[in-house]
Design an enzyme around this catalytic site. Structure first.
Site, PDB file in Angstrom:
ATOM      1  CB  SER A 173      -0.910   0.083   1.182  1.00  0.00           C
ATOM      2  OG  SER A 173      -1.947   0.937   1.158  1.00  0.00           O
TER       3      SER A 173
ATOM      4  CG  ASP B 191      -7.153  -3.979  -2.947  1.00  0.00           C
ATOM      5  OD1 ASP B 191      -7.657  -2.906  -2.924  1.00  0.00           O
ATOM      6  OD2 ASP B 191      -5.787  -3.761  -2.600  1.00  0.00           O
TER       7      ASP B 191
ATOM      8  CG  HIS C  56      -5.819  -2.393   0.579  1.00  0.00           C
ATOM      9  ND1 HIS C  56      -5.173  -2.214  -0.684  1.00  0.00           N
ATOM     10  CD2 HIS C  56      -5.098  -1.420   1.303  1.00  0.00           C
ATOM     11  CE1 HIS C  56      -4.283  -1.433  -0.857  1.00  0.00           C
ATOM     12  NE2 HIS C  56      -4.253  -0.868   0.549  1.00  0.00           N
TER      13      HIS C  56
END
Ligand SMILES: *[C@@H]1O[C@H](CO)[C@@H](O)[C@H](O)[C@H]1NC(C)=O
Ligand SMILES: *[C@@H]1O[C@H](CO)[C@@H](O)[C@H](O)[C@H]1NC(C)=O
Length: 277
Positions: free
Chosen positions: A178, A229, A256
């Site tokens: 991320s 995600d 995610h």
């Protein structure tokens, strides 16, 4: 006469009885102090030459865990920042069965820090397998102060390079979920030769570069994302798939932060990827 003998005998018995009791107390005291020293000692052992925070987790039975800070100086601005990281070193025994040269650097997402990888067991798992694993707190997260470098992608790559040099990571496999993509993707572009492998987990910032730029990077890459995600996971795959040497691992029913949803699947796949080096 008879009575006196009896009393003196009794006194002697009482005396030897208290003598035994104080010997027992002394013995227990020695055992107690020994145990206390035994359990406290590992926490007071000094680390090497780095600046060391208290070694809160130093477990001699399984892995060598270190909690360390290192001063990183940025060439461009001469800014110095004290970067916090956690490290596990391979055990002697597993060092023999694996080449100790493989290093893994664990970055983290926006809501997380290096502690995430400790809690998930990733740090100790990698040490068990004979790897050197480092999990760092990026600037402004965990115990690392904020640093004003967020504007230019090259500056973030330089920051990561300075950290690698400061802690002596030659060419790690970088695991980057991320938000940490803002650091790892520029690093991949500018310093691919310092990356042995790349494990992007739905990283941010992949759209800074185009297909041509990705196609030039030879770094072996394992693209990981959660099936659910549909945002960053899908968007990052669209760019990362131009990396010539990549494989994709989509974790079923994971969101995610897929490594948190399915730690076992994630660990298995990561370890499998690492055995290829
Ligand atoms: C790192 O910097 C801090 C503050 O500037 C300083 O106190 C510390 O001694 C430095 N540590 C090392 C290992 O240079
Ligand atoms: C691709 O990466 C793997 C490691 O995942 C490596 O073994 C292989 O040699 C690489 N292939 C090329 C063409 O570089």
């Amino acid at each position: 006469m008879q009575q006196g003998k009896y009393f003196s005998l009794l006194r002697r018995n009482m005396h030897s009885c208290t003598f035994n009791r104080s010997r027992l107390l002394a013995f227990l005291l020695v055992v107690g102090v020994t145990l206390v020293i035994y359990y406290l000692l590992p926490n007071t052992l000094p680390d090497s030459t780095r600046s060391v925070e208290p070694l809160r987790a130093y477990d001699m039975t399984t892995t060598n865990k270190l909690i360390v800070t290192v001063n990183v100086t940025l060439k461009k601005s001469s800014n110095q920042i004290q970067v916090f990281y956690r490290e596990t070193l391979p055990l002697q025994k597993s060092r023999e069965s694996h080449p100790p040269s493989l290093e893994v650097l664990l970055l983290h997402g926006q809501a997380f820090d290096s502690k995430t990888w400790e809690g998930l067991g990733t740090l100790s798992l990698l040490a068990e397998k004979g790897y050197r694993a480092v999990a760092m707190d990026l600037p402004g997260y965990g115990n690392t102060p904020l640093l004003d470098i967020d504007k230019v992608d090259k500056d973030r790559a330089d920051f990561l390079l300075a950290f690698l040099n400061a802690v002596g990571l030659q060419a790690p496999v970088v695991v980057s979920p991320s938000m940490s993509g803002h650091f790892s993707i520029p690093f991949l572009m500018f310093y691919a030769q310092r990356l042995k492998g790349f494990v992007p987990i739905a990283p941010a910032g992949t759209n800074l570069y185009n297909a041509d730029q990705y196609q030039k990077i030879q770094t072996p890459t394992l693209i990981v994302f959660g099936e659910l995600d549909t945002n960053l996971g899908v968007r990052s795959l669209k760019n990362l798939k131009y990396l010539p040497n990549h494989s994709v691992f989509k974790i079923p029913t994971a969101r995610h932060a897929c490594y948190l949803d399915e730690p076992h699947l994630f660990h298995t796949t990561l370890l499998d990827f690492l055995t290829k080096f």
